[in-house]
Every structure is written in C-alpha cells, then in structure tokens.
Design an enzyme around this catalytic site. Structure first.
Site, PDB file in Angstrom:
ATOM      1  N   ILE A  19       0.830  -1.215   0.000  1.00 17.55           N
ATOM      2  CA  ILE A  19       0.000   0.000   0.000  1.00 17.55           C
ATOM      3  C   ILE A  19       0.865   1.266   0.000  1.00 17.55           C
ATOM      4  O   ILE A  19       0.485   2.273  -0.599  1.00 17.55           O
ATOM      5  CB  ILE A  19      -1.017   0.004   1.160  1.00 17.55           C
ATOM      6  CG1 ILE A  19      -2.144   0.987   0.876  1.00 17.55           C
ATOM      7  CG2 ILE A  19      -0.359   0.317   2.502  1.00 17.55           C
ATOM      8  CD1 ILE A  19      -2.951   0.685  -0.365  1.00 17.55           C
ATOM      9  N   SER A  41      12.093   1.560   7.225  1.00 13.99           N
ATOM     10  CA  SER A  41      11.891   0.290   6.538  1.00 13.99           C
ATOM     11  C   SER A  41      12.949  -0.705   6.969  1.00 13.99           C
ATOM     12  O   SER A  41      14.136  -0.382   7.001  1.00 13.99           O
ATOM     13  CB  SER A  41      11.973   0.511   5.020  1.00 13.99           C
ATOM     14  OG  SER A  41      11.991  -0.720   4.352  1.00 13.99           O
ATOM     15  N   ARG A  42      12.489  -1.918   7.283  1.00 14.82           N
ATOM     16  CA  ARG A  42      13.422  -2.988   7.642  1.00 14.82           C
ATOM     17  C   ARG A  42      14.132  -3.506   6.399  1.00 14.82           C
ATOM     18  O   ARG A  42      15.191  -4.084   6.482  1.00 14.82           O
ATOM     19  CB  ARG A  42      12.665  -4.150   8.290  1.00 14.82           C
ATOM     20  CG  ARG A  42      11.735  -3.754   9.409  1.00 14.82           C
ATOM     21  CD  ARG A  42      10.751  -4.878   9.702  1.00 14.82           C
ATOM     22  NE  ARG A  42      10.132  -5.364   8.468  1.00 14.82           N
ATOM     23  CZ  ARG A  42       9.440  -6.482   8.356  1.00 14.82           C
ATOM     24  NH1 ARG A  42       9.258  -7.241   9.410  1.00 14.82           N
ATOM     25  NH2 ARG A  42       8.911  -6.842   7.206  1.00 14.82           N
ATOM     26  N   LYS A  95      -5.547   1.904   7.731  1.00 15.27           N
ATOM     27  CA  LYS A  95      -6.622   1.102   8.320  1.00 15.27           C
ATOM     28  C   LYS A  95      -6.170  -0.347   8.379  1.00 15.27           C
ATOM     29  O   LYS A  95      -5.378  -0.749   7.533  1.00 15.27           O
ATOM     30  CB  LYS A  95      -7.936   1.237   7.553  1.00 15.27           C
ATOM     31  CG  LYS A  95      -7.859   1.008   6.037  1.00 15.27           C
ATOM     32  CD  LYS A  95      -7.490  -0.288   5.435  1.00 15.27           C
ATOM     33  CE  LYS A  95      -8.170  -1.550   5.851  1.00 15.27           C
ATOM     34  NZ  LYS A  95      -7.789  -2.697   4.942  1.00 15.27           N
ATOM     35  N   ASP A 173      -9.982  -7.603   6.970  1.00 13.32           N
ATOM     36  CA  ASP A 173      -9.062  -6.562   6.460  1.00 13.32           C
ATOM     37  C   ASP A 173      -9.733  -5.805   5.305  1.00 13.32           C
ATOM     38  O   ASP A 173      -9.811  -4.574   5.351  1.00 13.32           O
ATOM     39  CB  ASP A 173      -7.708  -7.161   6.046  1.00 13.32           C
ATOM     40  CG  ASP A 173      -6.803  -6.102   5.460  1.00 13.32           C
ATOM     41  OD1 ASP A 173      -6.115  -5.413   6.235  1.00 13.32           O
ATOM     42  OD2 ASP A 173      -6.815  -5.921   4.221  1.00 13.32           O
TER      43      ASP A 173
HETATM   44  P1  NAP Z   1       2.520  -5.476   3.107  1.00 18.88           P
HETATM   45  O1  NAP Z   1       2.630  -5.425   1.615  1.00 18.88           O
HETATM   46  O2  NAP Z   1       2.717  -6.775   3.781  1.00 18.88           O
HETATM   47  O3  NAP Z   1       3.501  -4.385   3.666  1.00 18.88           O
HETATM   48  C1  NAP Z   1       3.642  -4.117   5.035  1.00 18.88           C
HETATM   49  C2  NAP Z   1       5.048  -3.570   5.267  1.00 18.88           C
HETATM   50  O4  NAP Z   1       5.171  -3.257   6.653  1.00 18.88           O
HETATM   51  C3  NAP Z   1       6.135  -4.569   4.959  1.00 18.88           C
HETATM   52  O5  NAP Z   1       6.515  -4.534   3.611  1.00 18.88           O
HETATM   53  C4  NAP Z   1       7.238  -4.102   5.887  1.00 18.88           C
HETATM   54  O6  NAP Z   1       7.913  -3.034   5.251  1.00 18.88           O
HETATM   55  C5  NAP Z   1       6.527  -3.491   7.095  1.00 18.88           C
HETATM   56  N1  NAP Z   1       6.553  -4.332   8.287  1.00 18.88           N
HETATM   57  C6  NAP Z   1       7.001  -3.961   9.501  1.00 18.88           C
HETATM   58  N2  NAP Z   1       6.878  -4.947  10.382  1.00 18.88           N
HETATM   59  C7  NAP Z   1       6.329  -5.971   9.740  1.00 18.88           C
HETATM   60  C8  NAP Z   1       5.949  -7.278  10.130  1.00 18.88           C
HETATM   61  N3  NAP Z   1       6.119  -7.722  11.378  1.00 18.88           N
HETATM   62  N4  NAP Z   1       5.398  -8.112   9.186  1.00 18.88           N
HETATM   63  C9  NAP Z   1       5.218  -7.682   7.918  1.00 18.88           C
HETATM   64  N5  NAP Z   1       5.573  -6.413   7.506  1.00 18.88           N
HETATM   65  C10 NAP Z   1       6.105  -5.576   8.399  1.00 18.88           C
HETATM   66  O7  NAP Z   1       1.075  -4.955   3.575  1.00 18.88           O
HETATM   67  P2  NAP Z   1       0.148  -3.876   2.856  1.00 18.88           P
HETATM   68  O8  NAP Z   1      -0.774  -4.554   1.896  1.00 18.88           O
HETATM   69  O9  NAP Z   1       0.951  -2.750   2.376  1.00 18.88           O
HETATM   70  O10 NAP Z   1      -0.780  -3.463   4.102  1.00 18.88           O
HETATM   71  C11 NAP Z   1      -0.294  -2.641   5.144  1.00 18.88           C
HETATM   72  C12 NAP Z   1      -1.481  -1.939   5.758  1.00 18.88           C
HETATM   73  O11 NAP Z   1      -2.170  -1.203   4.743  1.00 18.88           O
HETATM   74  C13 NAP Z   1      -2.515  -2.902   6.348  1.00 18.88           C
HETATM   75  O12 NAP Z   1      -3.049  -2.386   7.528  1.00 18.88           O
HETATM   76  C14 NAP Z   1      -3.593  -2.975   5.264  1.00 18.88           C
HETATM   77  O13 NAP Z   1      -4.875  -3.239   5.794  1.00 18.88           O
HETATM   78  C15 NAP Z   1      -3.527  -1.565   4.707  1.00 18.88           C
HETATM   79  N6  NAP Z   1      -4.031  -1.472   3.337  1.00 18.88           N
HETATM   80  C16 NAP Z   1      -3.608  -2.335   2.368  1.00 18.88           C
HETATM   81  C17 NAP Z   1      -4.164  -2.259   1.094  1.00 18.88           C
HETATM   82  C18 NAP Z   1      -3.735  -3.178  -0.027  1.00 18.88           C
HETATM   83  O14 NAP Z   1      -4.343  -3.124  -1.111  1.00 18.88           O
HETATM   84  N7  NAP Z   1      -2.720  -4.012   0.122  1.00 18.88           N
HETATM   85  C19 NAP Z   1      -5.134  -1.300   0.808  1.00 18.88           C
HETATM   86  C20 NAP Z   1      -5.492  -0.397   1.805  1.00 18.88           C
HETATM   87  C21 NAP Z   1      -4.941  -0.490   3.061  1.00 18.88           C
HETATM   88  P3  NAP Z   1       9.480  -2.771   5.468  1.00 18.88           P
HETATM   89  O15 NAP Z   1      10.163  -3.971   4.907  1.00 18.88           O
HETATM   90  O16 NAP Z   1       9.679  -1.513   4.699  1.00 18.88           O
HETATM   91  O17 NAP Z   1       9.705  -2.612   6.955  1.00 18.88           O
END
Ligand code: NAP
Length: 313
Positions: A19, A41-42, A95, A173
């Site tokens: 996101i 970012s990790r 969110k 989610d």
């Molecule tokens: P994601 O692709 O898994 O990314 C989350 C990022 O958070 C990871 O890439 C990592 O970035 C960091 N992170 C830090 N601690 C972590 C841990 N323990 N486990 C996994 N990642 C960790 O998730 P996302 O889809 O972007 O979603 C993140 C948030 O945005 C959620 O709350 C989701 O509901 C919301 N969201 C997502 C979407 C969608 O379409 N995907 C849409 C709207 C809202 P670093 O490596 O940079 O630390």
C-alpha cells in the site's frame, strides 16, 4: 519564504510494502504541499530516499520531520505510533488503525496530551460515491442494507502472512472497508446481532464472515465478506429506503440511485486522505473514529466459528 510560497509538510513513511508503494508514495508525490523526507523500513525503503531501520532511529535523527504515516501491519503499529506521538510528531494510521480497540484509544489520548494530530484513516470513505450516498440517505427511512464484499485473497494479499495471524483480521481486512463506508453513510448507528466466521483449519483468522446488524425502526443490515471469490470481484452496498434504493459499487467508486448511475467526482482516495491529514494538522485537530473496528470486535465476540479446508497461498 515569500508571501506566495507555502511551507512543505515533511512526512516520513513507515512500512514500505504494497500500500505504501501503490498509494502513499504517489499521493505524497502528487501533492505540492507535501514532501517525502524519509522512510522507516526494515528492508531498505525506496531508492533515493533517506531510510532508517527503526522508528526510534528516525525520531532521533530527524527532529525536523513533523509527521509520520504508518503503513506497516496493524499488529506492529502501536509501538511505532506511540513513539512518534511521544516525540511530538503528528501521526497518520493506515486502516485498520490497530490490532485492538483499546490501543487505538490510548493513541488518541496520547495525541491529545501531546498536543499533536492523530488521524486514523479510512480510505474507502474517500471513494467518489460515498459523500453523495450519505446525503441521499440523510433523513430517509432505511429499511434494509445488504453488503457483498467478495474478493480473491490470492490476488490482493499474496504471501501476506501477517494478515492470517492474530490481529491481522483475515477477511475483515477488506471487510472493514465496507464497514467504514456503512458507518459513514448511515444517519444512525447499527449494532452487530449475529456473526458466522469461517476459518481455514490451518489459519488463525477467518476467510469468510456473515454478519447481521440491527438499527433503528427495524433496520436490518446483512453483510457477506468472502475471500474465496475468483473471477469478477464484488464490493457492493445496497440500501433500500422508503423513497428509493441506492447501490454503491466498486468499493464506493460508483453510485446508482433507483438503478440510474449518478455523476460522482473524486480526486482519489489517498490524495484525499493526505489533504485531510494536512488540514487536521493545520487546525490542531485529530480524527480517530473506531466505529468500524468496534463492529469487527463485536463480530469476533459474538461470532459462531466454522472450520473449512486449509488455505495455502
Ligand atoms: P505489506 O505489503 O505486507 O507491507 C507491510 C510492510 O510493513 C512490509 O513490507 C514491511 O515493510 C513493514 N513491516 C514492519 N513490520 C512488519 C511485520 N512484522 N510483518 C510484515 N511487515 C512488516 O502490507 P500492505 O498490503 O501494504 O498493508 C499494510 C497496511 O495497509 C494494512 O493495515 C492494510 O490493511 C492496509 N491497506 C492495504 C491495502 C492493499 O491493497 N494491500 C489497501 C489499503 C490499506 P518494510 O520492509 O519496509 O519494513
């Protein structure tokens, strides 16, 4: 700075996953009032942008950055948000705003005591049809609402293990996006009366959920969330009133009243969120609405648990 120049709000973005890359980075880049000053970012962040491995490192190194926007999974957001608020920074939360209701309320109270802004975002409320839907429903007798929020988890959340872990919400989610629209457009609150949650036998969070809510004057809301839908995806809300029906589709982007498509204008969900964040900071206010998260908590409190076949990515 000349009289015609306005100050740029420097933002640090934390958690550079799907996101952050799909929406936050483009929204910040497109807003002339905002600047992406650093990342937390990790895994290294974004090429060409200063990165810190932890929130603590960012806060120590960059006291000049006034605002942080948190995009990591909800289970690990509280500590980062609390650290940023304690350091006097304004905070924007993706969110769902947290893994529990109480932690979000603690952050709200911390922001108030620190005199900084906390913005718990609900991006779907910025969808193009939502404001018009809310105006249409105001003052009307609503008889029935039906929500169908059905998508393919393998397409939208490939390999996201956190989403299946405790606090990851599973199918809630995406489902909480529907609840964020519901709680925005209804003129009066509803409450969960029954829930059926379906868990893959190898996962801690549900893959499907059926909810029922009650509201004023006999209003019944039914919602079906399902992550097993392949083919066309469904993000629809139908509301029947005493003087006509309303359908929000495509997650709130399209609106029809009595079957006729309505003209709705929107400038994008995430640009809208960042404009609101900047506006809240300028006004010295916070916006923390936990209503959608409360409905999810109530669904887990009341929900009957069914088991289904294991889920593998
Ligand atoms: P994601 O692709 O898994 O990314 C989350 C990022 O958070 C990871 O890439 C990592 O970035 C960091 N992170 C830090 N601690 C972590 C841990 N323990 N486990 C996994 N990642 C960790 O998730 P996302 O889809 O972007 O979603 C993140 C948030 O945005 C959620 O709350 C989701 O509901 C919301 N969201 C997502 C979407 C969608 O379409 N995907 C849409 C709207 C809202 P670093 O490596 O940079 O630390």
């Amino acid at each position: 700075m000349t009289a015609t120049e306005t100050a740029i709000l420097d933002i640090a973005l934390a958690g550079i996953g799907k996101i952050a890359r799909d929406q936050h980075i483009p929204a910040i880049a497109a807003d002339p009032g905002l600047g992406l000053a650093a990342t937390v970012s990790r895994s290294g962040g974004i090429e060409g942008v200063e990165n810190h491995a932890t929130m603590e490192a960012l806060l120590a190194a960059r006291p000049d950055i006034a605002a942080v926007s948190l995009c990591m999974p909800p289970q690990v957001r509280f500590e980062a948000a609390a650290a940023a608020l304690r350091a006097g920074r304004h905070v924007m939360l993706e969110k769902p705003p947290g893994a529990t209701v109480t932690e979000v309320l603690r952050l709200r109270d911390l922001a108030a005591s620190q005199g900084v802004t906390l913005f718990a975002t609900w991006h779907s409320r910025q969808a193009a049809g939502v404001a018009t839907a809310k105006s249409f429903l105001a003052g009307k007798a609503i008889r029935r609402v039906r929500i169908d929020w059905k998508e393919d988890v393998r397409h939208w959340h490939p390999g996201q293990d956190w989403i299946w872990e405790p606090g990851g919400l599973g199918v809630f989610d995406p489902g909480i996006n529907a609840l964020s629209i519901l709680t925005e457009i209804l003129p009066a609150p509803v409450h969960v009366t029954a829930a059926e949650l379906t868990f893959p036998e190898n996962r801690a969070q549900p893959i499907a959920a059926d909810l029922r809510f009650a509201g004023a004057d006999g209003l019944v809301v039914e919602a079906e969330f399902d992550w097993r839908q392949t083919g066309p995806q469904t993000w629809d809300i139908l509301a029947e009133t005493d003087v006509g029906s309303l359908r929000l589709s495509d997650g709130g982007a399209r609106l029809a009243i009595d079957g006729t498509a309505q003209e709705v204008a929107g400038s994008g969900e995430y640009p809208g969120l960042y404009r609101r964040f900047a506006g809240l900071i300028a006004a010295g206010q916070s916006d923390v609405d936990v209503a959608p998260l409360l409905h999810v908590a109530d669904a887990f409190l009341t929900g009957r648990r069914n088991l289904t076949e294991p889920f593998h990515d």
